[in-house]
Design a protein around this motif. Structure first.
Motif, mmCIF file in Angstrom:
data_model
loop_
_atom_site.group_PDB
_atom_site.id
_atom_site.type_symbol
_atom_site.label_atom_id
_atom_site.label_comp_id
_atom_site.label_asym_id
_atom_site.label_seq_id
_atom_site.Cartn_x
_atom_site.Cartn_y
_atom_site.Cartn_z
ATOM 1 N N LEU A 17 0.374 4.768 -2.306
ATOM 2 C CA LEU A 17 1.060 5.925 -1.732
ATOM 3 C C LEU A 17 2.569 5.743 -1.788
ATOM 4 O O LEU A 17 3.082 4.627 -1.653
ATOM 5 C CB LEU A 17 0.657 6.121 -0.264
ATOM 6 C CG LEU A 17 -0.808 6.459 0.049
ATOM 7 C CD1 LEU A 17 -1.000 6.520 1.560
ATOM 8 C CD2 LEU A 17 -1.225 7.787 -0.603
ATOM 9 N N ARG A 18 3.253 6.893 -1.978
ATOM 10 C CA ARG A 18 4.718 6.889 -1.933
ATOM 11 C C ARG A 18 5.148 7.871 -0.863
ATOM 12 O O ARG A 18 4.596 8.977 -0.784
ATOM 13 C CB ARG A 18 5.257 7.316 -3.293
ATOM 14 C CG ARG A 18 6.757 7.435 -3.360
ATOM 15 C CD ARG A 18 7.211 7.666 -4.784
ATOM 16 N NE ARG A 18 7.105 9.051 -5.210
ATOM 17 C CZ ARG A 18 6.529 9.467 -6.334
ATOM 18 N NH1 ARG A 18 5.956 8.606 -7.155
ATOM 19 N NH2 ARG A 18 6.512 10.740 -6.648
ATOM 20 N N VAL A 19 6.078 7.467 -0.034
ATOM 21 C CA VAL A 19 6.616 8.371 0.990
ATOM 22 C C VAL A 19 8.081 8.609 0.692
ATOM 23 O O VAL A 19 8.878 7.674 0.695
ATOM 24 C CB VAL A 19 6.438 7.767 2.403
ATOM 25 C CG1 VAL A 19 7.081 8.683 3.447
ATOM 26 C CG2 VAL A 19 4.965 7.562 2.719
ATOM 27 N N GLU A 20 8.427 9.861 0.382
ATOM 28 C CA GLU A 20 9.814 10.215 0.079
ATOM 29 C C GLU A 20 10.456 10.832 1.327
ATOM 30 O O GLU A 20 9.851 11.664 1.990
ATOM 31 C CB GLU A 20 9.858 11.237 -1.064
ATOM 32 C CG GLU A 20 9.074 10.794 -2.298
ATOM 33 C CD GLU A 20 8.842 11.934 -3.306
ATOM 34 O OE1 GLU A 20 8.154 11.701 -4.308
ATOM 35 O OE2 GLU A 20 9.345 13.057 -3.063
ATOM 36 N N ILE A 21 11.670 10.415 1.604
ATOM 37 C CA ILE A 21 12.353 10.976 2.767
ATOM 38 C C ILE A 21 13.843 11.121 2.490
ATOM 39 O O ILE A 21 14.521 10.146 2.153
ATOM 40 C CB ILE A 21 12.067 10.133 4.043
ATOM 41 C CG1 ILE A 21 12.764 10.740 5.255
ATOM 42 C CG2 ILE A 21 12.429 8.670 3.870
ATOM 43 C CD1 ILE A 21 12.268 10.191 6.586
ATOM 44 N N GLN B 185 0.823 -1.212 0.000
ATOM 45 C CA GLN B 185 0.000 0.000 0.000
ATOM 46 C C GLN B 185 0.853 1.256 0.000
ATOM 47 O O GLN B 185 0.446 2.296 -0.516
ATOM 48 C CB GLN B 185 -0.924 -0.001 1.226
ATOM 49 C CG GLN B 185 -1.945 -1.144 1.204
ATOM 50 C CD GLN B 185 -2.682 -1.276 2.509
ATOM 51 O OE1 GLN B 185 -2.080 -1.232 3.576
ATOM 52 N NE2 GLN B 185 -3.993 -1.448 2.437
ATOM 53 N N VAL B 186 2.023 1.145 0.595
ATOM 54 C CA VAL B 186 2.902 2.312 0.709
ATOM 55 C C VAL B 186 4.329 1.898 0.360
ATOM 56 O O VAL B 186 4.815 0.866 0.830
ATOM 57 C CB VAL B 186 2.888 2.877 2.152
ATOM 58 C CG1 VAL B 186 3.848 4.061 2.278
ATOM 59 C CG2 VAL B 186 1.472 3.279 2.564
ATOM 60 N N MET B 187 4.979 2.703 -0.505
ATOM 61 C CA MET B 187 6.394 2.472 -0.799
ATOM 62 C C MET B 187 7.205 3.638 -0.234
ATOM 63 O O MET B 187 6.956 4.794 -0.577
ATOM 64 C CB MET B 187 6.606 2.374 -2.313
ATOM 65 C CG MET B 187 8.052 2.133 -2.720
ATOM 66 S SD MET B 187 8.719 0.559 -2.101
ATOM 67 C CE MET B 187 8.085 -0.583 -3.338
ATOM 68 N N VAL B 188 8.120 3.317 0.652
ATOM 69 C CA VAL B 188 9.017 4.337 1.182
ATOM 70 C C VAL B 188 10.222 4.442 0.251
ATOM 71 O O VAL B 188 10.848 3.432 -0.077
ATOM 72 C CB VAL B 188 9.494 3.975 2.617
ATOM 73 C CG1 VAL B 188 10.530 4.984 3.107
ATOM 74 C CG2 VAL B 188 8.305 3.904 3.562
ATOM 75 N N GLU C 48 -1.416 14.069 -6.021
ATOM 76 C CA GLU C 48 -1.301 15.055 -4.935
ATOM 77 C C GLU C 48 -0.119 14.765 -4.028
ATOM 78 O O GLU C 48 0.074 13.641 -3.565
ATOM 79 C CB GLU C 48 -2.582 15.028 -4.088
ATOM 80 C CG GLU C 48 -3.482 16.214 -4.320
ATOM 81 C CD GLU C 48 -4.766 16.102 -3.493
ATOM 82 O OE1 GLU C 48 -5.836 16.311 -4.075
ATOM 83 O OE2 GLU C 48 -4.663 15.759 -2.299
ATOM 84 N N LYS C 49 0.635 15.849 -3.747
ATOM 85 C CA LYS C 49 1.783 15.739 -2.857
ATOM 86 C C LYS C 49 1.475 16.493 -1.586
ATOM 87 O O LYS C 49 0.869 17.565 -1.640
ATOM 88 C CB LYS C 49 2.991 16.451 -3.487
ATOM 89 C CG LYS C 49 3.806 15.623 -4.408
ATOM 90 C CD LYS C 49 5.099 16.350 -4.747
ATOM 91 C CE LYS C 49 5.858 15.520 -5.767
ATOM 92 N NZ LYS C 49 7.259 15.910 -5.865
ATOM 93 N N GLN C 50 1.916 16.002 -0.447
ATOM 94 C CA GLN C 50 1.845 16.842 0.743
ATOM 95 C C GLN C 50 3.020 16.562 1.651
ATOM 96 O O GLN C 50 3.561 15.459 1.684
ATOM 97 C CB GLN C 50 0.510 16.673 1.470
ATOM 98 C CG GLN C 50 0.127 15.270 1.827
ATOM 99 C CD GLN C 50 -1.219 15.226 2.565
ATOM 100 O OE1 GLN C 50 -1.383 15.881 3.582
ATOM 101 N NE2 GLN C 50 -2.146 14.461 2.047
ATOM 102 N N ILE C 51 3.403 17.641 2.359
ATOM 103 C CA ILE C 51 4.485 17.516 3.325
ATOM 104 C C ILE C 51 3.845 17.188 4.667
ATOM 105 O O ILE C 51 2.876 17.830 5.067
ATOM 106 C CB ILE C 51 5.279 18.832 3.404
ATOM 107 C CG1 ILE C 51 6.017 19.040 2.066
ATOM 108 C CG2 ILE C 51 6.276 18.800 4.566
ATOM 109 C CD1 ILE C 51 6.640 20.393 1.922
ATOM 110 N N VAL D 136 4.485 12.884 1.036
ATOM 111 C CA VAL D 136 3.594 11.787 0.659
ATOM 112 C C VAL D 136 2.956 12.108 -0.687
ATOM 113 O O VAL D 136 2.436 13.212 -0.885
ATOM 114 C CB VAL D 136 2.485 11.567 1.709
ATOM 115 C CG1 VAL D 136 1.628 10.374 1.329
ATOM 116 C CG2 VAL D 136 3.093 11.378 3.083
ATOM 117 N N VAL D 137 3.025 11.144 -1.611
ATOM 118 C CA VAL D 137 2.463 11.359 -2.943
ATOM 119 C C VAL D 137 1.401 10.297 -3.208
ATOM 120 O O VAL D 137 1.649 9.105 -3.042
ATOM 121 C CB VAL D 137 3.556 11.277 -4.026
ATOM 122 C CG1 VAL D 137 2.988 11.698 -5.378
ATOM 123 C CG2 VAL D 137 4.742 12.145 -3.655
#
Lengths: 479, 479
Positions: free
Chosen positions: B346-350, B293-296, B369-372, B362-363
């Motif tokens: 969802l993608r979480v960039e860090i 569901q989520v890729m970091v 949509e992107k949000q910080i 988070v994209v």
């Protein structure tokens, strides 16, 4: 009450006729039904639910080690089956052949998979290019077909359900590691979940899988003293890779063959559970795989308030275990017999007097122990009791197994043990297939495995031919 | 970054060639592989994991309604297949025939099950004796084989995976109730889990299942305006019961025939998910069935502390969702493209700057949509975001579907719509198969269903022949 126990009285006792006892249990516990398709059985809800629990538990353990599930076609074109010489020799005589699709004859006939090494190899050939693509640790849950002549529910069937893992690795070491890892996973699963103690070891050349470099096995002892191979893990080395040309580019840009493994467990395990834990009242299921762990039986359920209280109890217990209520119009004695026949680990009886006293009666299936328990303590106690049943079943099975392992130092002793003392026979072996063949011909016992542990030298010479001994072997008659 | 997006650039856009887009997505998202077995596909881990999630969710919903799982043999002897006249006519031309077992020719050939009505009937004939044995509400998860000439991954394959429920009831009312219940369960599943809106309705005589009295269906609209039959539920009345002699003794001790149903959903559903939600960046998976569901994605992961922090984040998120980390040595842009191609919601960039600021990015896959987000708020937010994605996907699909439903009042209008406006066409029908045949021949559109809801009279006459109209039908080209 005895009159109500018709179900129980109808099964043959295991001491009189173990094979008939097995057939009776399988039928009376409502696990399978015979089908119009010769040699194939129908898994009824009570039987299939055990398999679902086995799948769930085993699949979770696989995934913890990085296994990914896939699904391959059920057909294998004849030319594909023939690519690995030993493999085709082992399986071709016992496959089912599809020759027509719709109204047309196929250009090339296909068999229904007896096992899927050839399909995985054909897939890996294209899917693996570089060391970055390795390892591949794939598994599938499916059914396979082997055209057996004699069949028995769960133990030997023309179609059976199983899982088959097929892996590809960059190095021989990694393949060997995975082969051992999966065998240990199987052994732990049998001991921790099915409460069945197993001997871990290696098959001889004669007994290994068609096409394998080495086959590891876990062997369990049934109540009648016969062995059951319960799971196998094979190291193929690069044999299949060479036959199918599965190569990858390593970090130095050199072409290398992959090293492969495969490993499988089947619905035979249900047969093992029956024959290890069952008794003359029927099936006995280890709590961890029992579809129903607790059966609530209301007593005098037509009296006001009894059924309501019993149902409230069921609801409460549903939070801590898999529980059902038997509110049919059968008599309590019949319900008890049925719960016993189906192997449900715990029975909770609750009647008007119990309710008045704020208590219920809990009866263990494994040892018949009854105890009176306060109703406000029962939900806390059930998980402990289920654990106690699980543990006791394993210990009983282990004590039985250990009491049926015999050492043979010469051939006379060996033959006497086979005839008089059903169980595992530990005996030294020279390493020659001729001795395995002779033992099988003389006694029908086979080499079950060369155990990993306890490879002690109980004699200097082969138990059959008297030549210098190389390995300790567990021998036995087997299913 | 554009250079890293090679994967994306390699797919055909859906506007240019929808069929090629589909094939590209199936391949680039690593869902299937073609096999050496003509017409059969291999489910790779990413594809099979979607099916596992579908199974898990659907199976839980089945069990809530009292369904029990069983397993029937995969073979059907020819004489058994032939017992119900309509049924054999429907299936015999497209089955695979097994003629040999091992080295011997079979006395009677058997087909590989194309569906298992005949096997269940043969079983019920013996298993059902009294009203106490009813109802039987059984289901099996398995693969079936139909010898299709043209095949496409998930949509049409010679072997496919499915579940097939087969029930037997004491009364016609109860059978009808179960038929409707399962159709509604399917519809709710599609809408709530797969985020695919469906039209519920009944098939015409021409389109119903071979041997059924009535077939109910759910029909979904793909992005290209073609319909996909997504699940069917059949009421057999007592037709099969009479052909197979399945009778029970009722409470008055009279013999009665049972009433039966069957219902199925298949791996086609994965094709539906692709064609309803996918876009030109690849697959888009509804969170409820997304294996990941989520890729970091760590940015500048070689900088000290980044990978550790990203892994700590992954561990934290693992408590609230199915999450993976992409710590490969690929560039971030490539990782993004890959996550998009695989449809991960969802993608979480860090990266180093994020860590310094105590935040991450988070994209959303569904709308870009992107949000910080503050790092100490991310675990709380992810489940909400996944719900938002799930909801948005359904709403988008519903808006698209609703915008592609057209009313036709006469044949000229009908033919124009079919040619110019892909979608569902609502049109009245006289009830004669001749009109369905003519429409199919002229336009390739077929009657998808007579909807349960909104059976309004949009015209007094049949859209094809002009005779008095009986039913409103959803027409459309279909997969």
């Amino acid at each position: 009450m005895a009159n109500d126990k018709k179900m129980v009285e109808a099964i043959t006792s295991m001491e009189d006729d173990f094979a008939q006892w097995y057939t009776d249990v399988v039928k009376k516990a409502d696990l399978v039904s015979y089908s119009s398709v010769k040699g194939c059985t129908i898994f009824k809800p009570a039987g299939y639910a055990i398999w679902e629990n086995i799948q769930k538990e085993l699949d979770a353990r696989f995934k913890e080690t990085g296994v990914e599930n896939v699904y391959m076609p059920m057909f294998i074109p004849e030319s594909l089956l023939q690519k690995e010489k030993d493999h085709v020799e082992g399986f071709a005589p016992e496959v089912a052949w599809v020759t027509h699709g719709g109204l047309n004859k196929l250009q090339e006939r296909m068999c229904v998979r007896p096992t899927s090494e050839t399909l995985f190899c054909d897939f890996y050939k294209d899917d693996i290019q570089s060391y970055r693509d390795l390892p591949k640790v794939y598994n599938q849950w499916c059914s396979v077909v082997r055209w057996e002549k004699e069949t028995r529910p769960f133990l030997r069937s023309r179609e059976f359900l199983w899982q088959e893992g097929h892996t590809a690795h960059a190095t021989a070491e990694e393949a060997e590691e995975r082969t051992v890892q999966m065998l240990n996973l199987y052994a732990d699963f049998c001991e921790e979940v099915l409460a069945i103690p197993v001997v871990r070891g290696q098959k001889t050349e004669k007994e290994k899988f068609a096409g394998a470099k080495a086959t590891y096995t876990i062997e369990a002892l049934m109540h009648d003293g016969k062995a059951l191979q319960s799971g196998t893990s094979h190291n193929f080395g690069d044999g299949f890779a060479k036959a199918f040309d599965i190569q990858y580019t390593d970090k130095n840009n050199k072409l290398q063959y992959v090293h492969q493994t495969s490993w499988g467990m089947t619905t035979r395990l249900i047969g093992a559970v029956i024959m290890v834990h069952g008794d003359n009242s029927g099936l006995v299921l280890p709590p961890r795989i029992a579809p129903t762990q607790v059966m609530v039986v209301p007593i005098m359920q037509n009296k006001e308030g009894v059924l309501d209280r019993a149902k409230a109890l069921q609801e409460e217990l549903a939070k801590v275990c898999r529980v059902k209520i038997d509110d049919s119009d059968k008599k309590p004695g019949y319900k008890y017999a049925e719960q016993e026949m189906r192997g449900i680990p715990l029975r909770v009886e609750i009647g008007p007097k119990d309710i008045e006293a704020g208590q219920c009666v809990v009866v263990r299936r494994d040892n018949g122990e009854k105890q009176i328990v306060k109703l406000d303590e029962i939900a806390g106690l059930i998980p402990q009791l289920l654990e106690a049943v699980q543990k006791n079943l394993f210990e009983k099975a282990k004590a039985h197994r250990d009491a049926h392992i015999y050492d043979a130092h010469d051939y006379m002793e060996f033959k006497n043990i086979v005839e008089e003392k059903p169980g595992f026979i530990r005996g030294m072996w020279c390493g020659e297939q001729a001795c395995e063949d002779k033992i099988k011909e003389d006694t029908t016992a086979t080499s079950r495995c060369m155990p990993f542990k306890d490879q002690e030298k109980i004699s200097d010479v082969c138990v059959c031919c008297g030549k210098p001994a190389k390995k300790l072997i567990y021998w036995g008659k087997a299913y």
